[in-house]
Design an enzyme around this catalytic site. Structure first.
Site, short mmCIF file in Angstrom:
data_model
loop_
_atom_site.label_atom_id
_atom_site.label_comp_id
_atom_site.label_asym_id
_atom_site.label_seq_id
_atom_site.Cartn_x
_atom_site.Cartn_y
_atom_site.Cartn_z
N SER A 197 0.83 -1.22 0.00
CA SER A 197 0.00 0.00 0.00
C SER A 197 0.86 1.26 0.00
O SER A 197 1.69 1.43 0.89
CB SER A 197 -0.87 0.07 1.26
OG SER A 197 -1.53 -1.12 1.49
N HIS A 255 -3.75 1.58 -4.49
CA HIS A 255 -3.14 0.48 -5.23
C HIS A 255 -3.49 0.62 -6.72
O HIS A 255 -4.64 0.43 -7.10
CB HIS A 255 -3.69 -0.87 -4.78
CG HIS A 255 -3.29 -1.26 -3.39
ND1 HIS A 255 -2.23 -2.08 -3.15
CD2 HIS A 255 -3.79 -0.93 -2.19
CE1 HIS A 255 -2.11 -2.24 -1.84
NE2 HIS A 255 -3.04 -1.56 -1.24
N HIS A 270 -5.44 -8.67 -2.23
CA HIS A 270 -5.59 -9.03 -0.82
C HIS A 270 -6.75 -9.99 -0.63
O HIS A 270 -7.79 -9.86 -1.29
CB HIS A 270 -5.85 -7.78 0.03
CG HIS A 270 -4.77 -6.76 -0.04
ND1 HIS A 270 -4.73 -5.79 -1.01
CD2 HIS A 270 -3.68 -6.56 0.74
CE1 HIS A 270 -3.66 -5.03 -0.82
NE2 HIS A 270 -3.00 -5.48 0.24
N TYR A 309 -8.70 -9.93 1.83
CA TYR A 309 -9.88 -9.20 2.35
C TYR A 309 -10.71 -8.54 1.25
O TYR A 309 -11.84 -8.15 1.47
CB TYR A 309 -9.47 -8.15 3.40
CG TYR A 309 -8.56 -7.04 2.91
CD1 TYR A 309 -9.03 -6.04 2.07
CD2 TYR A 309 -7.23 -7.00 3.29
CE1 TYR A 309 -8.20 -5.03 1.61
CE2 TYR A 309 -6.39 -6.00 2.86
CZ TYR A 309 -6.88 -5.02 2.01
OH TYR A 309 -6.04 -4.04 1.56
N GLU A 310 -10.12 -8.43 0.05
CA GLU A 310 -10.89 -7.88 -1.07
C GLU A 310 -11.91 -8.90 -1.58
O GLU A 310 -12.76 -8.56 -2.40
CB GLU A 310 -9.96 -7.48 -2.21
CG GLU A 310 -9.07 -6.30 -1.89
CD GLU A 310 -8.07 -6.04 -3.01
OE1 GLU A 310 -8.41 -5.32 -3.95
OE2 GLU A 310 -6.95 -6.59 -2.93
N ALA A 347 2.76 -2.54 4.44
CA ALA A 347 2.56 -1.66 5.59
C ALA A 347 2.09 -2.56 6.72
O ALA A 347 1.31 -3.48 6.49
CB ALA A 347 1.48 -0.63 5.25
N MET A 354 -1.97 -7.48 6.65
CA MET A 354 -3.04 -8.24 5.97
C MET A 354 -2.59 -8.77 4.62
O MET A 354 -3.43 -8.93 3.71
CB MET A 354 -4.27 -7.35 5.81
CG MET A 354 -4.77 -6.72 7.09
SD MET A 354 -6.11 -5.56 6.78
CE MET A 354 -6.23 -4.73 8.37
N SER A 355 -1.29 -9.02 4.47
CA SER A 355 -0.83 -9.44 3.13
C SER A 355 0.42 -10.30 3.24
O SER A 355 0.74 -10.84 4.30
CB SER A 355 -0.52 -8.19 2.29
OG SER A 355 0.61 -7.51 2.82
N ASN A 403 2.03 2.28 12.00
CA ASN A 403 1.28 2.66 13.21
C ASN A 403 1.64 1.69 14.32
O ASN A 403 2.14 0.60 14.06
CB ASN A 403 -0.24 2.58 12.93
CG ASN A 403 -0.67 1.20 12.46
OD1 ASN A 403 -0.33 0.76 11.35
ND2 ASN A 403 -1.40 0.50 13.27
N HIS A 460 -6.83 3.74 8.38
CA HIS A 460 -6.14 3.65 7.08
C HIS A 460 -5.42 4.96 6.73
O HIS A 460 -4.38 4.95 6.10
CB HIS A 460 -7.18 3.29 6.00
CG HIS A 460 -6.58 2.89 4.69
ND1 HIS A 460 -5.60 1.93 4.58
CD2 HIS A 460 -6.82 3.32 3.43
CE1 HIS A 460 -5.26 1.79 3.30
NE2 HIS A 460 -5.98 2.62 2.58
N1 HPA Z 1 -2.99 -4.06 11.62
C1 HPA Z 1 -3.14 -4.81 10.52
N2 HPA Z 1 -2.70 -4.43 9.33
C2 HPA Z 1 -2.08 -3.25 9.23
C3 HPA Z 1 -1.89 -2.41 10.34
C4 HPA Z 1 -2.38 -2.84 11.60
O1 HPA Z 1 -2.26 -2.15 12.62
N3 HPA Z 1 -1.22 -1.32 9.91
C5 HPA Z 1 -1.01 -1.49 8.58
N4 HPA Z 1 -1.52 -2.65 8.16
#
Ligand code: HPA
Length: 289
Positions: A40, A71, A93, A95-96, A123, A226-227, A250, A264
């Site tokens: 991302s 993306h 992904h 989740y998509e 990320a 998530m990837s 984060n 996000h």
């Molecule tokens: N959790 C899951 N996926 C993420 C996060 C998170 O805090 N930050 C970026 N992708």
């Protein structure tokens, strides 16, 4: 009534991957040894390629198309510091709503193109208390949480032309590539924010609850995202060497008193801030391959 047989969860035959790879081989004379999957907001890496040949995903036979903000959907061939690369600008992904074999479709295509090294970027949320937002984490191992729940891209029929039925994963993240990355980080002046740790994949799209984050910490995860893991599993299955880099965008919330909330926008903001450092690191690294 027909006798039950194992459902071939795999939605693609060898011939399909081959058809896609052969199509690309007829469309370009590029023969990359390195593939880079941009996470991302990290697609800027593809812009650094010289002498680019670009294929929108929608033009490539059987290639899925990506849906998430931030993306783009392009396969970019070109030279990164003289090294022939192919970059996925935008990944798929789970989740998509893609099935796990669709998420990993490009990796087998890369294998059939002759790619030997896969570099994956993502990320991720920091779980390790000593990590700061903006750190870059070399992935030394992963926890395949969707795999625990039966979502492993290698489930179903095993085609031996790709790899063995029961592939080893204890050496998934290439040690030598990590050593080279540390050297590259030092030379680029980013070793002060380089970490090395364990990446845990969750399916998403929800961010973690506090209880979930605490579980992941206890399991030994340093970062969560998530990837990445499905692509790495498929790459290792077919013998590619893998380097994984997580940008810590984060800090994961693990305290019930905290008013911080994962979002996000923060992920994209941090990515924007650090993308250039990560790109510099990867471009310098490929000069050492
Ligand atoms: N959790 C899951 N996926 C993420 C996060 C998170 O805090 N930050 C970026 N992708």
């Amino acid at each position: 009534m027909e006798a039950a047989s194992p459902s071939s969860q795999c939605s693609y035959s060898y011939e399909k991957y081959k058809e896609t790879a052969d199509w690309l081989l007829t469309q370009t004379e590029r023969r990359p040894k390195v593939a880079i999957i941009c996470g991302s907001g990290l697609g800027g890496l593809a812009e650094l390629l010289d002498d680019k040949t670009i294929f929108p995903y929608k033009d490539i036979p059987y290639f899925p198309t990506s849906t998430v903000q931030g993306h783009a959907g392009q396969l970019v061939f070109g030279k990164l510091q003289g090294c022939e690369c192919v970059c996925m600008k935008g990944r798929f992904h789970f989740y998509e709503g893609y099935d796990i074999q669709t998420v990993t479709f490009p990796v087998r295509v890369f294998f059939l193109l002759g790619v030997e090294i896969l570099i994956v970027t993502n990320a991720a949320g920091g779980l390790n208390d000593s990590y700061s937002v903006g750190d870059i984490m070399l992935i030394k191992d992963h926890i395949n949480m969707p795999g625990f729940a039966g979502q492993n891209p290698l489930c179903g029929h095993n085609d031996a032309r790709f790899g063995v039925r029961f592939p080893c994963m204890s050496d998934a993240y290439d040690r030598e590539l990590r050593v080279l990355s540390k050297q590259a980080a030092k030379e680029q002046g980013c070793d002060s924010f380089l970490q090395e740790g364990v990446y845990c994949m969750l399916a998403g799209p929800t961010y973690e609850t506090i209880a979930e984050s605490r579980v992941l910490q206890k399991l030994g995860a340093d970062a969560v995202g998530m990837s990445t893991v499905p692509e790495v599993v498929v790459a290792r299955h077919c013998g590619m060497r893998v380097l994984g880099l997580s940008l810590i965008t984060n800090k994961v919330v693990t305290d019930y008193e905290s008013s911080e909330r994962a979002n996000h926008e923060e992920v994209l903001r941090t990515t924007e801030h650090r993308a250039q450092d990560l790109q510099r690191l990867v471009s310098h690294l490929v000069t050492k391959l």
